[in-house]
Design an enzyme around this catalytic site. Structure first.
Site, PDB file in Angstrom:
ATOM      1  N   SER A 142       1.840  -8.185  -4.954  1.00  0.00           N
ATOM      2  CA  SER A 142       1.747  -8.093  -3.491  1.00  0.00           C
ATOM      3  C   SER A 142       0.304  -8.246  -3.024  1.00  0.00           C
ATOM      4  CB  SER A 142       2.308  -6.768  -2.977  1.00  0.00           C
ATOM      5  OG  SER A 142       1.310  -5.770  -2.955  1.00  0.00           O
ATOM      6  N   ALA A 143       0.167  -8.432  -1.706  1.00  0.00           N
ATOM      7  CA  ALA A 143      -1.152  -8.564  -1.076  1.00  0.00           C
ATOM      8  C   ALA A 143      -1.987  -7.298  -1.244  1.00  0.00           C
ATOM      9  CB  ALA A 143      -0.961  -8.852   0.422  1.00  0.00           C
ATOM     10  N   LYS A 144      -1.340  -6.192  -1.543  1.00  0.00           N
ATOM     11  CA  LYS A 144      -2.048  -4.910  -1.615  1.00  0.00           C
ATOM     12  C   LYS A 144      -3.049  -4.812  -2.763  1.00  0.00           C
ATOM     13  CE  LYS A 144      -0.390  -3.071   2.046  1.00  0.00           C
ATOM     14  NZ  LYS A 144      -1.264  -2.726   3.178  1.00  0.00           N
ATOM     15  N   ASP A 145      -2.889  -5.687  -3.784  1.00  0.00           N
ATOM     16  CA  ASP A 145      -3.895  -5.721  -4.858  1.00  0.00           C
ATOM     17  C   ASP A 145      -5.291  -5.957  -4.290  1.00  0.00           C
ATOM     18  OD1 ASP A 145      -1.993  -5.427  -6.800  1.00  0.00           O
ATOM     19  OD2 ASP A 145      -2.184  -7.451  -7.637  1.00  0.00           O
ATOM     20  N   ALA A 153      -6.600  -2.687  -2.536  1.00  0.00           N
ATOM     21  CA  ALA A 153      -6.764  -1.596  -3.506  1.00  0.00           C
ATOM     22  C   ALA A 153      -8.006  -1.843  -4.356  1.00  0.00           C
ATOM     23  CB  ALA A 153      -5.516  -1.481  -4.377  1.00  0.00           C
TER      24      ALA A 153
END
Ligand code: PMP
Length: 332
Positions: A46-49, A52
């Site tokens: 996901s884009a959240k890497d 984070a």
């Protein structure tokens, strides 16, 4: 970050540089050309890497994150997966406060990734001590040597996309992009990517996607938080019942709201028509694009980029389950 073909030092070097893929059948009836930025190609799917890693790296550089530290966060699942993965690689402990709206698969996944998971009720106000915001804050206060990522109120969330997603899209489209369609949760993706792209070409339109049951669209229009807008909905990671400071509302031209049913159906259609196994918010982005097209937002020269935030594997027991779809009344 660079994706090189040789040896990578760790999985974290593969964050970012996701592909842009032309859409054919799902957008066939719409004027213009359509391209999907596939964030599921990140190692955490996901884009959240992106956020984070940027937040953790920045905390390390500032000396806030020390050896043996604990990372604490509130998350609908994807940020949690990214933080858990980063914690494993870098040797931190990871504690996550998760909404009970998150799919069971996502929660199990986080535990498998070594995170300690606290499940909290979704339908309580953010200031309620049971809300995942308050639970995370309390854990952070009680845990020595801990860092609270605070993605909804962390400007590094915007910065991560400003530094990576925006430049990647500009380069991949060779500056041809005219419209960007993005799901808005914390708002980091839409704000950071949109800001970078508008700096390159102020004529680019940044089109937001919100959920029916969320306050973002109304807030964008009136600058007032209207809690009458709030109602329960099923799409995870989209919309909000508060105003995140990780959203720069000035970057966003307009919002469309989508329903649980339409988003679920469009995610399934995107899989069937394009072979792209995508998440629930991807369905929301595709649905919103169709709504924008119906409002005559696009013409033959439009070069539209849709950000597809995550992978379908996390929703097998939700939108990809016929019985779940029937229970919701989403399938005739
Ligand atoms: N889609 C999914 C699946 C998400 O988890 C999130 C994050 N909440 C979003 C979209 C929205 O991204 P952002 O938080 O950057 O607005």
């Amino acid at each position: 970050m660079t994706r090189n073909n040789g040896i990578n030092n760790s999985i974290l070097e593969l964050v970012g540089e996701t592909p842009l893929i032309k859409l054919h059948k799902i957008t066939k009836k719409l004027k213009g050309s359509y391209f999907a930025k596939i964030e599921a190609f990140n190692p955490g799917h996901s884009a959240k890497d992106r956020i984070a890693l940027h937040i953790v790296n920045t905390a390390e550089k500032k000396g806030i994150l020390k050896k043996g530290a604990t990372i604490v966060e509130t998350t609908s699942g994807n940020t949690g997966f990214s933080l858990a993965m980063i914690s494993l690689v870098k040797g931190y402990k990871c504690i996550l406060a998760v909404s009970d709206k998150s799919s069971q698969d996502k929660i199990e996944l986080l535990k498998t990734m070594g995170a300690e998971v606290h499940v909290c009720p979704a339908n309580v106000p953010p200031e309620d001590p049971r809300s995942y915001y308050e639970v995370a804050k309390t854990i952070h206060k009680k845990t020595k040597n801990s860092v609270y990522i605070n993605q909804y109120f962390n400007e590094l969330n915007i910065e991560a996309h400003y530094r990576t997603t925006g430049p990647e899209i500009w380069k991949q489209t060779e500056g041809k992009i005219t419209h960007l369609v993005v799901a808005s949760g914390t708002g980091g993706t839409i704000s950071g990517t949109g800001k970078y792209l508008k700096e390159q070409n102020p004529n680019i339109k940044v089109l937001g996607v919100d959920a029916i049951g969320s306050v973002l669209k109304k807030y964008h229009e009136t600058k007032e938080l209207d809690l009458n807008e709030v109602s329960p909905y099923k799409i995870e990671g989209l919309g909000k019942n508060l105003i995140p400071t990780a959203t720069d509302f000035d970057v966003i031209d307009v919002y469309e709201k989508v329903s649980d049913k339409d988003a679920a159906i469009q995610a399934r259609e995107t899989l069937k028509k394009e072979g792209l196994f995508c998440g629930y918010t991807t369905g929301a982005v595709v649905q919103a694009t169709k709504q924008y097209a119906a409002l005559d937002m696009f013409d033959e020269n439009s070069f539209v980029v849709l950000i597809f935030p995550d992978h379908g594997s996390r929703y097998l027991n939700k939108i990809y389950s016929n019985s779940w779809m029937q229970e919701q009344g989403f399938l005739e």
